[in-house]
Write a protein that holds these residues in place. Sequence first.
Motif, PDB file in Angstrom:
ATOM      1  N   GLU A   9       0.870  -1.261   0.031  1.00 16.33           N
ATOM      2  CA  GLU A   9      -0.042  -0.001   0.023  1.00 16.33           C
ATOM      3  C   GLU A   9       0.760   1.149  -0.100  1.00 16.33           C
ATOM      4  O   GLU A   9       0.612   2.108  -0.447  1.00 16.33           O
ATOM      5  N   THR A  13       0.939   4.026  -3.016  1.00 15.30           N
ATOM      6  CA  THR A  13       0.376   5.447  -2.825  1.00 15.30           C
ATOM      7  C   THR A  13       1.264   6.464  -2.275  1.00 15.30           C
ATOM      8  O   THR A  13       0.798   7.406  -1.867  1.00 15.30           O
ATOM      9  N   LEU A  17       0.018  10.472  -1.919  1.00 16.32           N
ATOM     10  CA  LEU A  17       0.358  11.034  -0.610  1.00 16.32           C
ATOM     11  C   LEU A  17       1.300  12.001  -0.622  1.00 16.32           C
ATOM     12  O   LEU A  17       1.269  13.070   0.068  1.00 16.32           O
ATOM     13  N   LEU A  65      -7.044   8.165  -0.396  1.00 17.42           N
ATOM     14  CA  LEU A  65      -7.140   6.802  -0.088  1.00 17.42           C
ATOM     15  C   LEU A  65      -8.292   6.021  -0.483  1.00 17.42           C
ATOM     16  O   LEU A  65      -8.331   4.910  -0.626  1.00 17.42           O
ATOM     17  N   HIS A  68      -8.519   5.493  -4.054  1.00 16.02           N
ATOM     18  CA  HIS A  68      -7.504   4.258  -4.414  1.00 16.02           C
ATOM     19  C   HIS A  68      -8.115   2.975  -3.986  1.00 16.02           C
ATOM     20  O   HIS A  68      -7.946   2.039  -4.680  1.00 16.02           O
ATOM     21  N   TYR A  69      -8.619   2.736  -2.817  1.00 24.72           N
ATOM     22  CA  TYR A  69      -9.190   1.719  -2.293  1.00 24.72           C
ATOM     23  C   TYR A  69     -10.339   1.237  -3.257  1.00 24.72           C
ATOM     24  O   TYR A  69     -10.243   0.066  -3.838  1.00 24.72           O
ATOM     25  N   LYS A  95      -5.597  -2.628   4.156  1.00 27.54           N
ATOM     26  CA  LYS A  95      -5.908  -1.236   3.439  1.00 27.54           C
ATOM     27  C   LYS A  95      -6.267  -0.292   4.462  1.00 27.54           C
ATOM     28  O   LYS A  95      -6.116   0.937   4.511  1.00 27.54           O
ATOM     29  N   TRP A  98      -3.705   0.852   6.963  1.00 23.91           N
ATOM     30  CA  TRP A  98      -2.533   1.883   6.199  1.00 23.91           C
ATOM     31  C   TRP A  98      -3.555   3.392   6.173  1.00 23.91           C
ATOM     32  O   TRP A  98      -3.074   4.247   6.293  1.00 23.91           O
ATOM     33  N   ALA A  99      -4.808   3.320   5.876  1.00 20.24           N
ATOM     34  CA  ALA A  99      -5.530   4.505   5.879  1.00 20.24           C
ATOM     35  C   ALA A  99      -5.561   5.247   7.202  1.00 20.24           C
ATOM     36  O   ALA A  99      -5.503   6.408   7.406  1.00 20.24           O
TER      37      ALA A  99
END
Length: 274
Positions: A9, A13, A17, A65, A68-69, A95, A98-99
């Motif tokens: 992830e 990303t 980010l 995010l 992106h998810y 996921k 990570w968010a």
Amino acid sequence: MIATLMKHEWLRTRGLLGTIFGVALLLAAAGTVLMATGWPGISQVGILMFASALVGLVPALQVALAIHYWQSSYSRTGYFTQSLPVRGTTIFTAKLLWALLVSLVGLVAVLGLMLAAWPVIAGQLRTERNPFTLISQMWSGYSEVAPASLLVIGIVLFVGMILIWPIQYFFAASVGSESPLNRLGLGGPVLVFLGLYFVTQLVVFVGMAAIPWGIGVTDGQLGVVSWRLFSELAAGDSGASDIMPLGFVPAILLVTIACLARTLHSWRRKVSLV
């Protein structure tokens, strides 16, 4: 396995980010420079730029995010993700973690920007220029009217209210990508999120009606006081506006737990190919 998935992830990303963090940093820096001029009009523009960087950073990270998810799980590369030899719930957990981690980093970055720019902001407000001295004074002042435990609970509650958003965004993306809503593309998640918003408002209303207490000042101290929703509505402008109702907290927690459980079910039964 979750650590490995979170590493991927990060790799997928980091560019996105980094761009968001960079834009926020540039806005904050430019806003600080404009504020430092003290020129009428120009300094106000600087305040708006700086405020937009602080207020918008964490929501921008979370929305990015969430998109992106949706793209990586159900849209562009969704089939590849769903076909990985890993349980769907494990993929989702990585996921989501990570968010949540990125959201916390964003909060720390906002605090760092605020501390770095505070001497300039203090010049505009004509207040203490040392941010740590000001924080100490504020903590001492609040400690006189509220126990330290209540202040800590307030901070935890504030952070928690920010961290619920990725859970709700991911819920909308997952349920909105199930049949038949998946035929609408991105419209499916958007419709689910709008429905979730209205349901949340209803549950919060019921929660505040069912729990007749709030946080307010009594005998010079912050504490739990009586607060009744319908009495306050009937009182109108003469109601107790300085009391924070407590009913919204379990209501939002209940909705968030339901969203989390339903998203796990979606990964387990609806879309996972494992």
